[in-house]
Motif scaffolding. Structure first.
Motif, short mmCIF file in Angstrom:
data_model
loop_
_atom_site.label_atom_id
_atom_site.label_comp_id
_atom_site.label_asym_id
_atom_site.label_seq_id
_atom_site.Cartn_x
_atom_site.Cartn_y
_atom_site.Cartn_z
N ASP A 188 0.80 -22.03 -25.09
CA ASP A 188 0.44 -20.81 -25.81
C ASP A 188 -0.29 -19.79 -24.94
N PHE A 189 -0.38 -20.04 -23.63
CA PHE A 189 -1.16 -19.17 -22.77
C PHE A 189 -0.31 -18.09 -22.10
N TYR A 190 1.00 -18.11 -22.36
CA TYR A 190 1.82 -17.03 -21.83
C TYR A 190 3.00 -16.76 -22.76
N ASP A 191 3.57 -15.59 -22.62
CA ASP A 191 4.60 -15.13 -23.52
C ASP A 191 5.83 -16.02 -23.48
N VAL A 192 6.45 -16.21 -24.63
CA VAL A 192 7.60 -17.11 -24.73
C VAL A 192 8.76 -16.66 -23.85
N ASN A 193 8.88 -15.36 -23.60
CA ASN A 193 9.97 -14.85 -22.77
C ASN A 193 9.66 -14.92 -21.28
N GLU A 194 8.45 -15.33 -20.94
CA GLU A 194 8.02 -15.32 -19.55
C GLU A 194 8.45 -16.56 -18.78
N GLY A 195 8.48 -17.69 -19.44
CA GLY A 195 8.73 -18.95 -18.74
C GLY A 195 10.06 -19.58 -19.10
N PRO A 196 10.24 -20.84 -18.74
CA PRO A 196 11.50 -21.55 -19.03
C PRO A 196 11.61 -21.87 -20.52
N LYS A 197 12.79 -22.32 -20.92
CA LYS A 197 12.96 -22.83 -22.28
C LYS A 197 11.99 -23.98 -22.50
N ARG A 198 11.57 -24.16 -23.73
CA ARG A 198 10.57 -25.19 -24.03
C ARG A 198 11.04 -26.09 -25.18
N VAL A 199 11.01 -27.39 -24.94
CA VAL A 199 11.37 -28.36 -25.97
C VAL A 199 10.32 -29.47 -25.98
N SER A 200 10.23 -30.18 -27.08
CA SER A 200 9.38 -31.37 -27.12
C SER A 200 10.27 -32.58 -27.34
N TYR A 201 9.87 -33.70 -26.74
CA TYR A 201 10.57 -34.95 -27.02
C TYR A 201 9.55 -36.02 -27.41
N ALA A 202 9.67 -36.50 -28.66
CA ALA A 202 8.84 -37.59 -29.17
C ALA A 202 7.35 -37.31 -28.99
N SER A 203 6.98 -36.06 -29.11
CA SER A 203 5.57 -35.71 -28.96
C SER A 203 4.78 -36.20 -30.18
N SER A 204 3.50 -36.49 -29.96
CA SER A 204 2.67 -37.06 -31.02
C SER A 204 1.36 -36.31 -31.14
#
Length: 364
Positions: free
Chosen positions: A130-146
């Motif tokens: 959440d510290f930088y704009d969503v369009n600034e970095g790579p695609k973001r996914v979560s896997y089995a995060s808890s």
């Protein structure tokens, strides 16, 4: 699939489950033809076994009492990571470091493990991105995060909701995690298997390393996180019926003549211990997971202290049709065998569906 993938997870902690889930995630992504690196960021003090790193008097005293044990564990884990894990060259110290590092990747995977636990010392800005704009970095996914909890503190709900909305795909590893996200916003979050189920039993066997003193022996293996005496009581009862010794792997040492303490055990030796045990007794999710992977006879005991974290153990046992292996009354303990023939076909479907989800996530 020619992509550059970064993984941000808890794999630099001296914890068996954390390291092995990180390894499994790395290997699964690598098997799909991707260039993959673990982000070289440690959520804990590297010298956390040292008395000088402790913040409270109890942990200070414990670190003195168990200094040799914890230092041997630290060295074993460091050896595992240097041999099997692929880390980014730059050590990440702050948000600017992470922002710059992520410019090199097409996609970042957050997870698995308790990367979103609101009460841990994890830098949540790193794992929520959440510290930088969503369009600034790579695609973001979560896997089995808890989240590691059943509900978020009300004061953190907006922060989590705003951040997780920016993920391209979301998955968690337990029902409580899905409920948390469902309460934050409308989404299509999936419940997937822990990464340790994504690679084959043979893959795990290939990195297993024997504990020399136990080669050729029958033994009950205890993997103990919460130090409840009932865990040792269960193991002692089973060992008596099987006429064998009990060995315990814990961050503490026990003055209990019924068990023998293991020292300097790394993740590869941990895998060997589960695979070669006559019986496993544990209070750990990953102790449970590897018992299932190797089709072991096992008992799970969740103490009052660990109840708040037992959701994921109960969830995996339910999905594999093994809820009867969770014991609360020691009088019910026998040396009974687990009937793996009755493990439901839905469990295999769940693993395959999780693999398909992960491949889809890699393609966003």
């Amino acid at each position: 699939m020619n992509k550059k993938i970064a993984i941000l997870t808890c794999g630099l902690q001296d914890n068996y489950g954390a390291n092995l889930q990180a390894y499994a995630t790395q290997e699964f992504v690598n098997s799909k033809g991707c260039f993959v690196r673990m982000i070289n960021y440690n959520f804990e003090n590297e010298k956390s076994y040292s008395p000088l790193a402790q913040r409270h008097i109890k942990s200070f005293v414990a670190s003195i009492l168990f200094y040799s044990l914890r230092k041997s564990i630290y060295k074993s884990f460091k050896g595992f990571r240097s041999t099997y894990m692929k880390y980014s060259k730059k050590i990440i110290l702050d948000e600017d470091d992470l922002r710059n590092e992520l410019k090199n990747y097409d996609l970042i995977i957050i997870g698995s493990d308790q990367v979103w636990n609101p009460y841990s010392e994890i830098n949540r800005h790193f794992t929520l991105l959440d510290f930088y704009d969503v369009n600034e970095g790579p695609k973001r996914v979560s896997y089995a995060s808890s989240f590691g909890v059943r509900e978020l503190p009300e004061s953190m709900a907006k922060m989590y909701g705003d951040a997780l909305k920016n993920f391209d795909m979301l998955s968690v590893r337990e029902e409580s995690g899905k409920r948390i996200i469902d309460n934050l916003f409308e989404n299509n979050v999936k419940i997937v298997v822990d990464p340790v189920f994504l690679i084959s039993t043979l893959d795990w066997e290939q990195i297993a390393r024997p504990v020399e003193e136990l080669k050729g022996k029958q033994f009950v293996f205890v993997y103990d996180l919460w130090h409840a005496p009932e865990t040792r009581d269960i193991a002692a009862k089973v060992a008596k019926k099987l006429h064998c010794d009990t060995y315990i792997l814990s961050r503490n040492t026990f003055n209990d003549k019924r068990v023998k303490n293991l020292y300097g055990i790394g993740p590869c030796e941990f895998i060997w211990l589960v695979k070669n045990a006559s019986y496993v007794v544990t209070d750990s999710f990953h102790g449970t997971a590897f018992s299932i992977i190797f089709r072991k006879n096992f008992w799970i005991y969740c103490s009052d202290r660990s109840k708040s974290l037992s959701d994921r153990i109960e969830f995996i046992l339910k999905n594999f049709g093994l809820t009867q292996r969770l014991v609360s009354n020691i009088d019910d303990v026998t040396a009974s065998e687990v009937n793996y023939k009755e493990v439901p076909i839905e469990a295999e479907k769940w693993i395959n569906a999780s693999k398909k989800y992960f491949v889809k996530a890699l393609e966003v």
